[in-house]
Scaffold this active site. Structure first.
Site, PDB file in Angstrom:
ATOM      1  N   GLY A  32       0.873  -1.179   0.000  1.00  0.00           N
ATOM      2  CA  GLY A  32       0.000   0.000   0.000  1.00  0.00           C
ATOM      3  C   GLY A  32       0.903   1.219   0.000  1.00  0.00           C
ATOM      4  N   ASN A  36       4.484   1.251   1.592  1.00  0.00           N
ATOM      5  CA  ASN A  36       5.664   1.037   0.732  1.00  0.00           C
ATOM      6  C   ASN A  36       6.724   2.094   1.015  1.00  0.00           C
ATOM      7  OD1 ASN A  36       3.974  -0.856  -0.441  1.00  0.00           O
ATOM      8  ND2 ASN A  36       3.551   0.376  -2.258  1.00  0.00           N
ATOM      9  N   TYR A 104     -10.019  -4.493  -6.088  1.00  0.00           N
ATOM     10  CA  TYR A 104      -9.906  -4.168  -4.660  1.00  0.00           C
ATOM     11  C   TYR A 104     -11.112  -4.605  -3.857  1.00  0.00           C
ATOM     12  CZ  TYR A 104      -6.093  -1.026  -5.942  1.00  0.00           C
ATOM     13  OH  TYR A 104      -4.914  -0.514  -6.397  1.00  0.00           O
ATOM     14  N   ASN A 168      -1.054  11.247  -5.088  1.00  0.00           N
ATOM     15  CA  ASN A 168      -1.517   9.914  -5.518  1.00  0.00           C
ATOM     16  C   ASN A 168      -3.007   9.872  -5.847  1.00  0.00           C
ATOM     17  OD1 ASN A 168       0.427   7.989  -5.932  1.00  0.00           O
ATOM     18  ND2 ASN A 168       0.656   7.480  -3.758  1.00  0.00           N
ATOM     19  N   ARG A 170      -6.335   8.786  -7.221  1.00  0.00           N
ATOM     20  CA  ARG A 170      -7.004   7.574  -7.723  1.00  0.00           C
ATOM     21  C   ARG A 170      -8.498   7.855  -7.806  1.00  0.00           C
ATOM     22  NH1 ARG A 170      -2.328   6.974  -7.997  1.00  0.00           N
ATOM     23  NH2 ARG A 170      -1.025   5.249  -7.276  1.00  0.00           N
ATOM     24  N   LYS A 228       7.110  14.305 -10.334  1.00  0.00           N
ATOM     25  CA  LYS A 228       7.604  13.102 -11.004  1.00  0.00           C
ATOM     26  C   LYS A 228       6.860  12.959 -12.325  1.00  0.00           C
ATOM     27  CE  LYS A 228       6.270  11.556  -7.033  1.00  0.00           C
ATOM     28  NZ  LYS A 228       5.657  10.662  -6.013  1.00  0.00           N
ATOM     29  N   ALA A 231       9.130   8.107 -16.966  1.00  0.00           N
ATOM     30  CA  ALA A 231      10.486   8.107 -17.522  1.00  0.00           C
ATOM     31  C   ALA A 231      10.946   9.526 -17.875  1.00  0.00           C
ATOM     32  CB  ALA A 231      10.525   7.230 -18.761  1.00  0.00           C
ATOM     33  N   ALA A 260       6.939   2.722  -7.908  1.00  0.00           N
ATOM     34  CA  ALA A 260       7.980   3.620  -8.456  1.00  0.00           C
ATOM     35  C   ALA A 260       7.959   4.944  -7.697  1.00  0.00           C
ATOM     36  CB  ALA A 260       7.742   3.867  -9.945  1.00  0.00           C
ATOM     37  N   ASP A 262       6.433   5.632  -4.770  1.00  0.00           N
ATOM     38  CA  ASP A 262       6.618   5.461  -3.316  1.00  0.00           C
ATOM     39  C   ASP A 262       8.096   5.322  -2.970  1.00  0.00           C
ATOM     40  OD1 ASP A 262       3.832   5.229  -3.448  1.00  0.00           O
ATOM     41  OD2 ASP A 262       3.915   3.032  -3.432  1.00  0.00           O
TER      42      ASP A 262
HETATM   43  P1  ADP Z   1       4.091   6.955  -9.785  1.00  0.00           P
HETATM   44  O1  ADP Z   1       4.423   5.547  -9.372  1.00  0.00           O
HETATM   45  O2  ADP Z   1       3.721   7.812  -8.609  1.00  0.00           O
HETATM   46  O3  ADP Z   1       3.155   7.076 -10.948  1.00  0.00           O
HETATM   47  P2  ADP Z   1       6.088   7.791 -11.688  1.00  0.00           P
HETATM   48  O4  ADP Z   1       5.589   6.829 -12.697  1.00  0.00           O
HETATM   49  O5  ADP Z   1       6.012   9.223 -12.074  1.00  0.00           O
HETATM   50  O6  ADP Z   1       5.466   7.585 -10.242  1.00  0.00           O
HETATM   51  O7  ADP Z   1       7.597   7.395 -11.407  1.00  0.00           O
HETATM   52  C1  ADP Z   1       8.306   7.809 -10.268  1.00  0.00           C
HETATM   53  C2  ADP Z   1       9.759   7.834 -10.587  1.00  0.00           C
HETATM   54  O8  ADP Z   1      10.192   6.539 -10.983  1.00  0.00           O
HETATM   55  C3  ADP Z   1      10.118   8.749 -11.753  1.00  0.00           C
HETATM   56  O9  ADP Z   1      10.307  10.089 -11.321  1.00  0.00           O
HETATM   57  C4  ADP Z   1      11.392   8.134 -12.259  1.00  0.00           C
HETATM   58  O10 ADP Z   1      12.497   8.562 -11.486  1.00  0.00           O
HETATM   59  C5  ADP Z   1      11.175   6.654 -12.009  1.00  0.00           C
HETATM   60  N1  ADP Z   1      10.686   5.998 -13.239  1.00  0.00           N
HETATM   61  C6  ADP Z   1       9.419   5.579 -13.496  1.00  0.00           C
HETATM   62  N2  ADP Z   1       9.357   5.009 -14.729  1.00  0.00           N
HETATM   63  C7  ADP Z   1      10.615   5.064 -15.246  1.00  0.00           C
HETATM   64  C8  ADP Z   1      11.236   4.623 -16.472  1.00  0.00           C
HETATM   65  N3  ADP Z   1      10.527   3.986 -17.442  1.00  0.00           N
HETATM   66  N4  ADP Z   1      12.563   4.862 -16.635  1.00  0.00           N
HETATM   67  C9  ADP Z   1      13.283   5.463 -15.682  1.00  0.00           C
HETATM   68  N5  ADP Z   1      12.768   5.885 -14.519  1.00  0.00           N
HETATM   69  C10 ADP Z   1      11.466   5.689 -14.291  1.00  0.00           C
END
Ligand code: ADP
Length: 302
Positions: A32, A36, A104, A168, A170, A228, A231, A260, A262
């Site tokens: 969660g 995490n 869920y 976050n 949702r 964030k 990528a 990613a 978290d």
């Molecule tokens: P969330 O899980 O909150 O949607 P993001 O998808 O924006 O978060 O990703 C969070 C961080 O994880 C990004 O800022 C980046 O550093 C890293 N990240 C996510 N996807 C990739 C990717 N395909 N390549 C490199 N880094 C990634």
């Protein structure tokens, strides 16, 4: 943020996760977003720092197992309340041709009552130096309990705690976009640090660019905003350091992007607590999440 032992608390819901194995059976895990982040913070911070979880679970066997799992990870469970007639939430991961979807069962989870008692919340956050909560934490609470949580966080911030919020967003946990955005904006107004994802904040708030997301939160009084963007480039602004842009090293062999954000938050905050400047802290968050997305599951041994 440096010079003394840190006392961290994250606030939210940990659930049972059922993750499919290739043979058609399931692995049972616990995960969660707020949990995490606690889990990664515990792995990254020095032993002298404490990491606690604030939530609520039931009194049944699976709740006991969840608490043992949290405690075994080195995370304090003293402020996880026990609710007699409820149990923990559950989600199942569905894999369809490599695409993941989530189902869920959390409508009556014990965690929905985590902010029922303001006195209990106040006792939980007392003395903490960093408090982390998210838009999911808000989404599972009634409007009245949300107000309890924000009141207690506002008091904690006034008493010197660093309050960190990850929006976050949702939509399926909210009645509509307007209610979700109003709650997120109100929560941001009690936070020092906001860590949004542009793929959520952009469409929901109608922000055309990450800079617009930054400007919106800065106008609400947030001192540090880190946007964030999967990528893509991370764009951030701090009241003292100004604006910073950081391009994460591309990960070409992505296995599972769960957690990613978290894990990024945990890497970023650990570096900030160690006194690192914005750009170095973003690089640290990005390098942790780059490892996490190369492996399966929310909790990856980093
Ligand atoms: P969330 O899980 O909150 O949607 P993001 O998808 O924006 O978060 O990703 C969070 C961080 O994880 C990004 O800022 C980046 O550093 C890293 N990240 C996510 N996807 C990739 C990717 N395909 N390549 C490199 N880094 C990634």
């Amino acid at each position: 943020m440096t010079g003394h032992a840190h006392s961290i608390m994250t606030i939210g819901e940990c659930m049972v996760e059922l993750a499919p194995r290739e043979d058609g059976t399931f692995n049972r895990n616990f995960a969660g977003d707020s949990f995490n982040s606690a889990w990664y913070l515990r792995r990254l911070l020095p032993a002298g720092a404490s990491v606690d979880y604030c939530s609520a679970v039931g009194t049944d066997r699976i709740s006991d197992r969840m608490l043992s799992f949290i405690a075994d990870a080195g995370i304090g469970t003293q402020h996880v309340a026990r609710v007699g007639d409820r149990t923990v939430g559950l989600y199942m991961i569905e894999l369809e041709k490599g695409e993941r979807s989530f189902i869920y069962w959390r409508d009556r989870s014990a965690a929905k009552l985590l902010a029922e008692d303001p006195a209990r919340l106040r006792a939980a956050v007392a003395g903490k130096t960093l408090l982390l909560f998210s838009g999911i934490t808000l989404a599972i609470l009634s409007a009245e309990h949300r107000a309890n949580l924000l009141t207690v966080l506002r008091e904690a911030r006034a008493a010197g705690a660093l309050v960190v919020f990850d929006p976050n967003m949702r939509l399926r946990l909210w009645p509509d976009v307007a209610t979700m955005c109003a709650a997120v904006s109100e929560a941001a107004s009690v936070a020092d640090v906001v860590l949004p994802s542009f793929d959520e904040d952009g469409p929901n708030f109608g922000d055309a660019t990450p800079e617009a997301t930054i400007a919106r939160y800065r106008a609400a009084g947030v001192r540090t905003v880190v946007v964030k963007n999967g990528a893509g480039e991370v764009v951030a602004e701090d009241e003292q350091e100004g604006q910073v842009r950081y391009q994460p090293v591309p990960v070409t062999d992505v296995v599972d992007t769960t957690a990613a954000g978290d894990s990024f938050n945990a890497g970023f905050l650990t570096a900030r607590l160690a006194g690192q400047p914005l750009e170095a802290a973003i690089a640290s968050g990005a390098s942790i999440s780059a490892k996490v997305i190369r492996a399966r599951g929310a909790l990856v041994q980093i």
